[in-house]
Design a protein around this motif. Structure first.
Motif, PDB file in Angstrom:
ATOM      1  N   THR A  81      22.446  28.419  -4.563  1.00 13.24           N
ATOM      2  CA  THR A  81      22.439  26.967  -4.411  1.00 13.24           C
ATOM      3  C   THR A  81      23.640  26.368  -5.140  1.00 13.24           C
ATOM      4  O   THR A  81      24.003  26.827  -6.233  1.00 13.24           O
ATOM      5  CB  THR A  81      21.148  26.339  -4.965  1.00 13.24           C
ATOM      6  N   TYR A  82      24.221  25.354  -4.519  1.00 16.31           N
ATOM      7  CA  TYR A  82      25.400  24.696  -5.081  1.00 16.31           C
ATOM      8  C   TYR A  82      25.027  23.335  -5.649  1.00 16.31           C
ATOM      9  O   TYR A  82      24.315  22.558  -5.009  1.00 16.31           O
ATOM     10  CB  TYR A  82      26.469  24.531  -4.004  1.00 16.31           C
ATOM     11  N   PRO A  83      25.528  23.004  -6.851  1.00 17.98           N
ATOM     12  CA  PRO A  83      25.202  21.717  -7.483  1.00 17.98           C
ATOM     13  C   PRO A  83      25.940  20.555  -6.819  1.00 17.98           C
ATOM     14  O   PRO A  83      27.020  20.740  -6.242  1.00 17.98           O
ATOM     15  CB  PRO A  83      25.675  21.922  -8.925  1.00 17.98           C
ATOM     16  N   ASP A  84      25.347  19.365  -6.907  1.00 17.86           N
ATOM     17  CA  ASP A  84      25.958  18.156  -6.353  1.00 17.86           C
ATOM     18  C   ASP A  84      26.478  18.404  -4.943  1.00 17.86           C
ATOM     19  O   ASP A  84      27.597  18.046  -4.589  1.00 17.86           O
ATOM     20  CB  ASP A  84      27.095  17.658  -7.249  1.00 17.86           C
ATOM     21  N   ALA A  85      25.645  19.060  -4.132  1.00 19.63           N
ATOM     22  CA  ALA A  85      26.038  19.384  -2.765  1.00 19.63           C
ATOM     23  C   ALA A  85      24.872  19.097  -1.832  1.00 19.63           C
ATOM     24  O   ALA A  85      23.700  19.214  -2.221  1.00 19.63           O
ATOM     25  CB  ALA A  85      26.449  20.856  -2.646  1.00 19.63           C
ATOM     26  N   GLY A  86      25.196  18.712  -0.610  1.00 20.07           N
ATOM     27  CA  GLY A  86      24.187  18.414   0.382  1.00 20.07           C
ATOM     28  C   GLY A  86      24.160  19.445   1.491  1.00 20.07           C
ATOM     29  O   GLY A  86      24.380  20.641   1.258  1.00 20.07           O
ATOM     30  N   HIS A  87      23.928  18.954   2.709  1.00 15.30           N
ATOM     31  CA  HIS A  87      23.791  19.844   3.860  1.00 15.30           C
ATOM     32  C   HIS A  87      25.075  20.631   4.112  1.00 15.30           C
ATOM     33  O   HIS A  87      25.030  21.746   4.628  1.00 15.30           O
ATOM     34  CB  HIS A  87      23.425  19.009   5.083  1.00 15.30           C
TER      35      HIS A  87
END
Length: 288
Positions: free
Chosen positions: A255-261
């Motif tokens: 999972t990547y932080p401060d990231a959306g779709h």
């Protein structure tokens, strides 16, 4: 020059339809089939993601029935969409490949790998959900609806708002993503219309329903799987990725932080590096 930008569109007749696709790259790795997101076409693949992957293998981008210049009508179920991918792969003579399923494409990949497990060696599922998942593409949510209804957002610009977080870093990454997509000037696909969106939305609603034990089907998928999402995905909530990782017997979660779709586009260098290492591994277990 980017391979993703310059690759010519090809056409394959199979199953009574004509499918549009692009095929490029070389190397010793298994071919990588890429299945696209909601309303997306061949033109929506980011060169910053696809070019590095094509450095070690052949990459195959595919437009399902009714998308882009592929003929036919968009099915209203994920299972029917998967049948078109099978017809395409059979027409190509492809017997084994890896698959990158993004968003809607990840749902199609899950159906395919259960129906014909011998086709796929490794699976990358990005920004997607299992059958029986929750909060899948509910575009009526205020944080999405206001951008989709904004008349000033046209074409790729709306993706900057709905694929990326509103933080300065997220919007800067979204702007760079839009600029990369805009590099392709010729041999373009027609944009998807309301009929495409309506059929795919019906497929999402059907995908949220399940019978029997929830997520039990995932436990029948032994292939090594890399599950990827942004922690702030407003389109397909990240908890769906947690469920995938918890129930797939051979999965790794990233999972990547401060990231959306659009996490794979925002963190394109990291994603390409992680995906390349994952695909290059020959071990039975998912960790690379």
């Amino acid at each position: 020059m980017s391979k993703t930008v310059t690759a010519r569109t090809q056409f394959l007749a199979a199953n009574g339809e004509t499918y549009a696709y692009r095929r490029f790259g070389s190397g010793t790795g298994r071919p990588l089939l890429c299945l696209q997101h909601f309303t997306g076409t061949l033109d929506n693949w980011d060169p910053a993601v696809v070019d590095p992957l094509a450095a070690g293998r052949e990459v195959i981008l595919f437009d399902n029935a009714g998308l882009g210049r592929s003929s036919g009508h968009v099915p209203s179920t994920i299972a029917a969409m998967a049948e078109h991918v099978f017809a395409f792969l059979d027409g190509l003579g492809a017997t084994c490949c890896d698959v990158l399923g993004y968003s809607l494409g990840g749902m199609i990949a899950q159906v395919m790998i259960q129906a014909r497990p011998s086709i796929f060696r490794r699976l990358i599922l990005v920004g997607t959900a299992p059958r029986g998942g929750e909060d899948i593409m509910h575009l009526e949510k205020p944080e999405l609806a206001r951008h989709l209804a904004d008349p000033n957002l046209r074409g790729y610009k709306v993706l900057q708002k709905i694929f990326f977080t509103p933080s300065p870093a997220g919007q800067a990454a979204g702007e760079a993503f839009v600029a990369r997509l805009a590099q392709r000037k010729e041999d373009l696909e027609p944009p998807s219309g309301k009929d495409v969106a309506q059929a795919q939305m019906a497929a999402f609603r059907e995908w949220e329903r399940y019978s029997g034990e929830r997520f039990a089907d995932l436990r029948q998928i032994p292939q090594p799987t890399l599950v990827v999402n942004g922690t702030n995905d407003a389109m397909i909530a990240v908890r769906n990725s947690y469920w995938l990782a918890e129930n797939l017997p051979n999965a790794v979660l990233l999972t990547y932080p401060d990231a959306g779709h659009g996490s794979l586009f925002q963190y394109s260098e990291s994603f390409a590096r992680q995906a390349t290492a994952f695909l290059a591994s020959d071990s039975a277990a998912a960790p690379y």
